[in-house]
Scaffold this motif. Structure first.
Motif, PDB file in Angstrom:
ATOM      1  N   LEU A 119      -3.527  -5.553  -1.478  1.00  0.00           N
ATOM      2  CA  LEU A 119      -3.783  -4.484  -2.571  1.00  0.00           C
ATOM      3  C   LEU A 119      -5.088  -4.777  -3.300  1.00  0.00           C
ATOM      4  O   LEU A 119      -5.824  -3.969  -3.649  1.00  0.00           O
ATOM      5  CB  LEU A 119      -2.676  -4.353  -3.485  1.00  0.00           C
ATOM      6  CG  LEU A 119      -2.771  -3.113  -4.536  1.00  0.00           C
ATOM      7  CD1 LEU A 119      -3.122  -1.760  -3.611  1.00  0.00           C
ATOM      8  CD2 LEU A 119      -1.377  -3.031  -5.425  1.00  0.00           C
ATOM      9  N   ILE A 152      -1.840   4.725   5.616  1.00  0.00           N
ATOM     10  CA  ILE A 152      -2.869   5.001   4.478  1.00  0.00           C
ATOM     11  C   ILE A 152      -4.048   4.515   4.501  1.00  0.00           C
ATOM     12  O   ILE A 152      -5.111   4.847   4.036  1.00  0.00           O
ATOM     13  CB  ILE A 152      -2.193   4.968   3.020  1.00  0.00           C
ATOM     14  CG1 ILE A 152      -2.723   5.714   2.181  1.00  0.00           C
ATOM     15  CG2 ILE A 152      -2.319   3.489   2.696  1.00  0.00           C
ATOM     16  CD1 ILE A 152      -1.832   5.884   0.800  1.00  0.00           C
ATOM     17  N   LEU A 169       0.851  -1.232  -0.099  1.00  0.00           N
ATOM     18  CA  LEU A 169       0.039  -0.104   0.218  1.00  0.00           C
ATOM     19  C   LEU A 169       0.914   1.205   0.013  1.00  0.00           C
ATOM     20  O   LEU A 169       0.271   2.523  -0.100  1.00  0.00           O
ATOM     21  CB  LEU A 169      -0.916   0.014   1.301  1.00  0.00           C
ATOM     22  CG  LEU A 169      -1.859  -1.278   1.275  1.00  0.00           C
ATOM     23  CD1 LEU A 169      -2.813  -0.935   2.367  1.00  0.00           C
ATOM     24  CD2 LEU A 169      -2.682  -1.518   0.020  1.00  0.00           C
ATOM     25  N   SER A 174      -4.312  10.578  -0.931  1.00  0.00           N
ATOM     26  CA  SER A 174      -5.142   9.278  -1.335  1.00  0.00           C
ATOM     27  C   SER A 174      -5.182   8.736   0.109  1.00  0.00           C
ATOM     28  O   SER A 174      -4.717   8.724   1.020  1.00  0.00           O
ATOM     29  CB  SER A 174      -4.372   8.562  -2.208  1.00  0.00           C
ATOM     30  OG  SER A 174      -4.438   9.002  -3.258  1.00  0.00           O
ATOM     31  N   ARG A 175      -6.361   7.612   0.243  1.00  0.00           N
ATOM     32  CA  ARG A 175      -6.670   7.047   1.426  1.00  0.00           C
ATOM     33  C   ARG A 175      -7.135   5.632   0.768  1.00  0.00           C
ATOM     34  O   ARG A 175      -7.905   5.724  -0.321  1.00  0.00           O
ATOM     35  CB  ARG A 175      -7.615   7.488   2.208  1.00  0.00           C
ATOM     36  CG  ARG A 175      -7.820   6.605   3.417  1.00  0.00           C
ATOM     37  CD  ARG A 175      -8.636   7.551   4.415  1.00  0.00           C
ATOM     38  NE  ARG A 175      -8.976   6.669   5.763  1.00  0.00           N
ATOM     39  CZ  ARG A 175      -9.755   6.883   6.606  1.00  0.00           C
ATOM     40  NH1 ARG A 175     -10.347   8.262   6.761  1.00  0.00           N
ATOM     41  NH2 ARG A 175     -10.092   6.280   7.586  1.00  0.00           N
ATOM     42  N   ALA A 176      -6.528   4.495   1.337  1.00  0.00           N
ATOM     43  CA  ALA A 176      -7.214   3.231   0.990  1.00  0.00           C
ATOM     44  C   ALA A 176      -8.141   2.626   2.030  1.00  0.00           C
ATOM     45  O   ALA A 176      -8.193   2.865   3.144  1.00  0.00           O
ATOM     46  CB  ALA A 176      -6.079   2.077   1.152  1.00  0.00           C
ATOM     47  N   ARG A 228       0.423  11.927  -1.938  1.00  0.00           N
ATOM     48  CA  ARG A 228       0.966  10.934  -3.100  1.00  0.00           C
ATOM     49  C   ARG A 228       2.200  11.327  -3.221  1.00  0.00           C
ATOM     50  O   ARG A 228       2.333  12.641  -3.143  1.00  0.00           O
ATOM     51  CB  ARG A 228      -0.138  11.094  -4.184  1.00  0.00           C
ATOM     52  CG  ARG A 228      -1.636  10.641  -3.802  1.00  0.00           C
ATOM     53  CD  ARG A 228      -2.653  11.151  -4.935  1.00  0.00           C
ATOM     54  NE  ARG A 228      -2.647  10.018  -6.001  1.00  0.00           N
ATOM     55  CZ  ARG A 228      -3.275  10.388  -7.281  1.00  0.00           C
ATOM     56  NH1 ARG A 228      -4.142  11.158  -7.212  1.00  0.00           N
ATOM     57  NH2 ARG A 228      -3.004   9.305  -7.942  1.00  0.00           N
ATOM     58  N   ASP A 256      -9.521   9.508  -3.571  1.00  0.00           N
ATOM     59  CA  ASP A 256      -8.194  10.414  -4.140  1.00  0.00           C
ATOM     60  C   ASP A 256      -8.755  11.746  -3.717  1.00  0.00           C
ATOM     61  O   ASP A 256     -10.009  12.030  -4.331  1.00  0.00           O
ATOM     62  CB  ASP A 256      -7.668  10.438  -5.564  1.00  0.00           C
ATOM     63  CG  ASP A 256      -7.194   9.077  -5.514  1.00  0.00           C
ATOM     64  OD1 ASP A 256      -6.549   8.566  -5.103  1.00  0.00           O
ATOM     65  OD2 ASP A 256      -7.500   8.618  -6.925  1.00  0.00           O
ATOM     66  N   TYR A 268     -10.118  -0.398  -2.106  1.00  0.00           N
ATOM     67  CA  TYR A 268     -10.390   0.451  -2.986  1.00  0.00           C
ATOM     68  C   TYR A 268      -9.888   1.753  -2.654  1.00  0.00           C
ATOM     69  O   TYR A 268      -9.415   2.101  -1.411  1.00  0.00           O
ATOM     70  CB  TYR A 268     -11.745   0.721  -3.296  1.00  0.00           C
ATOM     71  CG  TYR A 268     -12.745   1.195  -2.125  1.00  0.00           C
ATOM     72  CD1 TYR A 268     -12.967   2.491  -1.938  1.00  0.00           C
ATOM     73  CD2 TYR A 268     -13.189   0.315  -1.045  1.00  0.00           C
ATOM     74  CE1 TYR A 268     -13.709   3.079  -1.150  1.00  0.00           C
ATOM     75  CE2 TYR A 268     -13.966   0.995  -0.178  1.00  0.00           C
ATOM     76  CZ  TYR A 268     -14.317   2.202  -0.276  1.00  0.00           C
ATOM     77  OH  TYR A 268     -15.012   2.772   0.662  1.00  0.00           O
ATOM     78  N   TRP A 269      -9.773   2.942  -3.593  1.00  0.00           N
ATOM     79  CA  TRP A 269      -8.832   4.163  -3.214  1.00  0.00           C
ATOM     80  C   TRP A 269      -9.802   5.491  -3.479  1.00  0.00           C
ATOM     81  O   TRP A 269     -10.621   5.342  -4.178  1.00  0.00           O
ATOM     82  CB  TRP A 269      -7.462   3.971  -3.984  1.00  0.00           C
ATOM     83  CG  TRP A 269      -6.342   3.142  -3.858  1.00  0.00           C
ATOM     84  CD1 TRP A 269      -6.416   1.675  -4.408  1.00  0.00           C
ATOM     85  CD2 TRP A 269      -5.373   2.911  -2.946  1.00  0.00           C
ATOM     86  NE1 TRP A 269      -5.485   0.969  -4.115  1.00  0.00           N
ATOM     87  CE2 TRP A 269      -4.937   2.113  -2.949  1.00  0.00           C
ATOM     88  CE3 TRP A 269      -4.920   4.361  -2.189  1.00  0.00           C
ATOM     89  CZ2 TRP A 269      -3.855   1.447  -2.259  1.00  0.00           C
ATOM     90  CZ3 TRP A 269      -3.651   3.796  -1.673  1.00  0.00           C
ATOM     91  CH2 TRP A 269      -3.085   2.640  -1.812  1.00  0.00           C
TER      92      TRP A 269
END
Length: 483
Positions: free
Chosen positions: A469, A136, A131, A150-152, A143, A476, A473-474
């Motif tokens: 991963l 994150i 990640l 960004s964050r997961a 980024r 932004d 989902y991400w």
């Protein structure tokens, strides 16, 4: 429920009152203290209530926990499991040999090796490797390459369909979901329906706020389609382990939009170059490492070898190396014999040996059975001059095949390309690296030394995939004009 209280109910279903269970499943041919293991026959409504409880608990605790806190919890649980007096570990060592057929020595060795991987530094390295940032999953982070943050986010609920071939393996799947702050619902395997519940309870013991974040149970395959449909529909991710038929059946029932990570049947093998066969001492060392790869959990893992290709032209011939392997497997078997076989597996090994014995009598130069059935700890080693890639019937049954050149393996892999996974290479570094790229192009997803096949690193890309991963989902935040 404590480890000493766990006897015949291996399920964990938060909020389910046993008094409300109308009927029970029992796992065929599996018992503890001569009593069958039982699991609730869930109604659709009961499962909905369990899943509601999981997702609510996840929102109350997991969403607010930090990745570092969860890593510390997993590391502390791992350390307790490595203590043989830990009640949950003691329960596993009492129950698993009985229901799996593996010896206590094998179960103990396997749990020690596997659970040792989940130490704090390894878990941090895994999150960073996949990640990019340890925090994150907790907050938006800058980024590194492009502007913005960004964050997961992990799944709110992950359903796991476990396999029962190797004790302890559910830990990887449960830990991956936990690191992603996901609640977990697990369908246990009939062959080993105990460890996942033990491990989940050991995590809950250290962090009671996790008590409603895990659920595991079992039902016979095909017996509860409405339960599976609800679990799959309510999940954001499904992770499944099993044979090709089972994986295809599950894939057909996964709703659109649900991430599906299947881990099906795979074939692994080894290649020994002539540079490792310069004398008997070196060749025996390689045979000892190969014997470990074969013997650990009796080849029941996808990473276990079916056969070894041995390059001709060394001081030790492929046939002689096969004899060394047979001797090393016999030595290993004296200290850690093969586990108890199911009748079907025992019949398969016996049939395999009879077939080889008969064909070897017709052409002893091309085929040889190099092990006796009762003096080798249960191992079967066959020297076969036919280079065709051949899967074995497992349970310490392995083939040794000669190659004029190690690089010829590439063409031999083409018929099984969809199924190959791990290749153990005993070649000098230059040849290994040159062959590795070609093996990758031929479908191989893991390359390791002999003696390490059953023990992949925590961050290995299982079947070429990411552990974390592929489940996230991400979100932004792009940089814009100031107000």
């Amino acid at each position: 429920m404590t480890a000493t209280q766990l006897a015949y109910d291996a399920w964990l279903l938060p909020g389910l009152d046993p008094e409300e269970v109308i009927d029970w499943y029992t796992v065929p041919d599996v018992s503890v203290d001569d009593q069958p293991l039982r699991f609730p026959r869930l109604s659709s409504g009961q499962l909905e209530q369990v899943l509601d409880r999981l997702t609510a608990a996840r929102q109350q605790y997991l969403v607010t926990a930090t990745t570092r806190q969860l890593i510390d919890l997993i590391d502390a649980t791992r350390a307790r499991w490595l203590d043989y007096t830990f009640p949950w570990r003691a329960a596993a060592e009492r129950i698993l040999p009985t229901i799996t057929g593996y010896t206590l020595a094998m179960v103990r060795r396997g749990l020690d090796d596997y659970l040792s991987l989940f130490k704090r530094d390894n878990l941090k390295a895994l999150v960073r490797a996949e990640l990019g940032d340890l925090d994150i999953l907790d907050q938006f982070r800058e980024r590194r390459i492009v502007p913005g943050r960004s964050r997961a986010f992990g799944p709110a609920l992950t359903t796991h369909v476990f396999s029962g071939n190797v004790p302890g393996l559910p830990a990887q799947s449960l830990i991956a979901a936990l690191l992603l702050k996901s609640a977990s619902f697990g369908k246990l395997a009939a062959g080993e329906p105990v460890f996942a519940g033990l491990f989940a309870r050991s995590l809950i013991e250290l962090e009671p706020r996790l008590s409603d974040c895990f659920a595991v149970t079992w039902w016979p395959g095909g017996a509860a389609p409405e339960v599976e449909a609800i679990a799959f529909a309510r999940s954001q991710a499904v992770i499944a382990y099993g044979g090709e038929t089972a994986i295809r059946s599950i894939a057909e029932r996964i709703p659109a939009g649900v991430r599906f990570l299947p881990y099906g049947h795979k074939l692994s093998f080894g290649v020994i170059g002539r540079e490792g066969l310069i004398n008997e001492i070196k060749a025996r060392q390689l045979a000892s490492r190969a014997a470990y790869d074969v013997a650990k959990f009796d080849q029941q893992g996808c990473v276990s070898p079916h056969l070894f290709y041995v390059e001709a032209g060394g001081e030790i011939s492929p046939h002689s190396w096969a004899r060394l392997l047979a001797a090393e497997l016999a030595r290993f078997g004296r200290n850690m014999p093969r586990g108890r076989l199911a009748p079907s597996d025992s019949a398969a090994v016996a049939s395999f040996r009879r077939d080889v014995d008969f064909r070897a009598s017709l052409d002893p130069d091309a085929l040889a059975l190099l092990t006796a059935p009762d003096a080798d700890g249960g191992a079967t080693v066959v020297f076969d001059a036919d280079p065709t890639f051949t899967g074995s019937c497992l349970n310490r049954t392995v083939l040794v095949k000669p190659l004029a050149q190690a690089e010829a393996i590439i063409e031999l892999l083409q018929p099984v390309r969809a199924f190959v996974q791990t290749a153990a290479l005993a070649l000098d570094p230059l040849r290994r690296d040159a062959l590795a790229g070609r093996l990758g192009a031929a479908g191989v997803t893991r390359i390791c030394p002999l003696g390490k096949m059953p023990d992949p690193d925590l961050a290995w890309h299982h079947d070429g995939r990411f552990n974390l991963l592929d489940l996230v989902y991400w979100v932004d935040i792009e940089e814009g004009y100031p107000l």
